[in-house]
Design a protein around this motif. Structure first.
Motif, PDB file in Angstrom:
ATOM      1  N   UNK A  53       0.805  -1.223   0.000  1.00 54.13           N
ATOM      2  CA  UNK A  53       0.000   0.000   0.000  1.00 54.13           C
ATOM      3  C   UNK A  53       0.840   1.275   0.000  1.00 54.13           C
ATOM      4  N   UNK A  54       2.144   1.138  -0.174  1.00 53.33           N
ATOM      5  CA  UNK A  54       3.020   2.309  -0.336  1.00 53.33           C
ATOM      6  C   UNK A  54       4.405   1.827  -0.796  1.00 53.33           C
ATOM      7  N   UNK A  55       5.275   2.773  -1.126  1.00 52.30           N
ATOM      8  CA  UNK A  55       6.597   2.410  -1.663  1.00 52.30           C
ATOM      9  C   UNK A  55       7.442   1.629  -0.655  1.00 52.30           C
ATOM     10  N   UNK A  95       6.507  -1.898  -0.607  1.00 50.55           N
ATOM     11  CA  UNK A  95       6.997  -2.523  -1.845  1.00 50.55           C
ATOM     12  C   UNK A  95       8.476  -2.877  -1.705  1.00 50.55           C
ATOM     13  N   UNK A  96       9.261  -1.934  -1.194  1.00 59.97           N
ATOM     14  CA  UNK A  96      10.699  -2.169  -1.023  1.00 59.97           C
ATOM     15  C   UNK A  96      10.943  -3.367  -0.098  1.00 59.97           C
ATOM     16  N   UNK A 103      15.153  -5.200  -8.608  1.00 63.23           N
ATOM     17  CA  UNK A 103      14.681  -3.859  -8.252  1.00 63.23           C
ATOM     18  C   UNK A 103      15.706  -3.064  -7.466  1.00 63.23           C
ATOM     19  N   UNK A 104      15.904  -1.814  -7.857  1.00 59.20           N
ATOM     20  CA  UNK A 104      16.760  -0.898  -7.113  1.00 59.20           C
ATOM     21  C   UNK A 104      15.857   0.055  -6.336  1.00 59.20           C
ATOM     22  N   UNK A 105      16.425   0.756  -5.350  1.00 57.34           N
ATOM     23  CA  UNK A 105      15.693   1.769  -4.556  1.00 57.34           C
ATOM     24  C   UNK A 105      15.046   2.789  -5.498  1.00 57.34           C
ATOM     25  N   UNK A 107       8.244   6.122  -6.003  1.00 57.51           N
ATOM     26  CA  UNK A 107       7.120   6.659  -6.786  1.00 57.51           C
ATOM     27  C   UNK A 107       6.271   5.595  -7.450  1.00 57.51           C
ATOM     28  N   UNK A 108       6.644   4.332  -7.231  1.00 58.00           N
ATOM     29  CA  UNK A 108       5.956   3.239  -7.914  1.00 58.00           C
ATOM     30  C   UNK A 108       4.481   3.126  -7.515  1.00 58.00           C
ATOM     31  N   UNK A 109       4.230   3.303  -6.218  1.00 58.31           N
ATOM     32  CA  UNK A 109       2.852   3.163  -5.727  1.00 58.31           C
ATOM     33  C   UNK A 109       1.942   4.190  -6.420  1.00 58.31           C
ATOM     34  N   UNK A 110       2.415   5.434  -6.468  1.00 55.84           N
ATOM     35  CA  UNK A 110       1.630   6.503  -7.122  1.00 55.84           C
ATOM     36  C   UNK A 110       1.487   6.200  -8.615  1.00 55.84           C
TER      37      UNK A 110
END
Ligand code: AMP
Length: 377
Positions: free
Chosen positions: A128-130, A133-134, A164-166, A171-174
């Motif tokens: 539900x947020x970046x 995800x990380x 995946x990198x940082x 901004x992925x979630x948005x």
């Protein structure tokens, strides 16, 4: 339902796409009327149904009228509002049950349900947020498929991470629309298969042979039957489909998609509580198609045979590929199905064709009539 629906009764179908069209055609052949609820005036089902109610799915007046003309209701796609289906179900039987629709609409709920029923899925995490995800990507070794929980189909609303990198995560979630997401482990599968199965109200169940599916740009391109899998894997897939059907107290046809891993084990990807594109081949290679099977189940009729009388390959016709129709019709072992859509937009499913291949005998061509007859070896 304890009694079968009498011929002349009306089956209400929510959704008027090609699946609704083919369901209405199958219902007509069994002597039923259909009513279709679908906002699009020019939908594929409109011209093959006795009544098309053109209104949004959650329009109260339209739902009332739809319920009043129907003896039983079914649906042809999984993004129908559950509230609409539940309100219909207060007035008349709705199959498959709304619980199946609810589970299939949310990829997270779907996976939790599958695991609780004992069916393996890819590892998954709610996102539900970046930051979430990380964290989830770190758990899955930087690899995964990020999907919107809702309203995803044909590979839409997805993003693949391979290392995946940082920076990539920022901004992925948005970017995915700021909606609830699920990250799945990236599965290195050998092939994709699906099983089309059905359950009747009395608990009896049938399944067709698994199809092997190839996707292009997230859209089903081709289904081949039989799939190149062992009899054990095929049986495991069928059993998993039956487990899902029983757990949901299901009535109707379901499509269950699996990844086949190198060691033959199966990972369920998703299920569709409806007839499925990867089951279109059944209309050409089986006595009872998935469409008739679904109508039988929702009408309380005995389920039909799933025996295959030929091997086959079903191919979708997308956009301008519809122009192949005339050439395909010149081939003796091809069954063509067009959906009557006016506009051939790129990537739009316009039709499909199934090419029959010899089973354990040979396709014999009648030189007089040019038609094919089948002979078992
Ligand atoms: P879906 O919308 O979930 O059916 O995904 C569309 C396609 O993306 C699938 O048919 C697979 O080819 C691929 N895909 C989906 N999920 C995964 C996953 N977890 N690992 C690898 N490939 C996937």
């Amino acid at each position: 339902m304890t009694k079968a629906l009498a011929p002349g009764a009306t089956i209400g179908i929510v959704g008027g796409g090609q699946l609704g069209r083919m369901l209405a055609m199958a219902a007509a052949r069994l002597g039923y009327h259909t009513a279709v609820l679908e906002p699009d005036r020019n939908c594929p089902a409109a011209e093959v149904t006795g009544l098309h109610i053109s209104a949004p799915f959650d329009n109260g007046k339209a739902l009332e009228r739809f319920a009043s003309v129907s003896d039983v209701v079914t649906y042809e796609f999984e993004n129908v509002p559950v509230s609409a289906v539940r309100s219909l179900n207060e007035q008349l039987p709705v199959y498959p049950p709304p619980e199946a629709l609810e589970a299939a609409q949310d990829r997270l709920a779907e996976k939790i349900f599958l695991n609780s029923a004992g069916v393996s899925t890819a590892p998954f995490a709610s996102v539900d947020n970046d930051e979430e995800l990380a964290r989830a990507l770190a758990r899955f070794g930087g690899r995964g498929v990020l999907k919107t929980r809702r309203m995803g189909y044909d590979g839409k609303g997805q993003r693949v991470f391979r290392s995946a990198t940082r920076e990539e995560v920022k901004g992925c979630f948005a970017h995915m629309g700021g909606v609830p997401l699920v990250l799945e482990g990236l599965m290195a599968f050998e092939r994709e298969i699906s099983v089309i199965a059905a359950r009747a109200a009395d608990g009896s169940m049938v399944a067709y042979d698994p199809a092997e599916n190839v996707h292009r740009d997230g859209i089903l391109f081709r289904s081949t039957v039989p799939a190149a899998i062992s009899p054990t894997t095929a049986e495991t897939a069928r059993e998993a489909a039956f487990t899902i059907l029983s757990a949901l107290g299901y009535v109707g046809v379901i499509g269950v998609e699996f990844f086949v891993m190198a060691n033959g084990t199966l990972i369920a990807n998703e299920f569709a509580p409806r007839v499925h594109n990867s089951g279109h081949w059944t209309e050409a290679a089986c006595l009872v198609s998935q469409f008739e099977q679904h109508i039988r189940a929702v009408a309380g009729l005995p389920l039909g045979s799933t025996t295959r009388h030929a091997d086959c390959v079903m191919t979708n016709l997308l956009g301008a590929e519809q122009e192949q129709a005339t050439a395909l019709l010149a081939e003796p072992d091809v069954m063509l199905h067009l959906y009557g859509k006016a506009e051939a937009r790129p990537g739009r499913k316009m039709g499909h064709y199934t090419r029959l291949l010899p089973l354990d005998g040979e396709l014999r061509h009648n030189p007089a009539g040019g038609s094919a007859s089948l002979q078992k070896g």
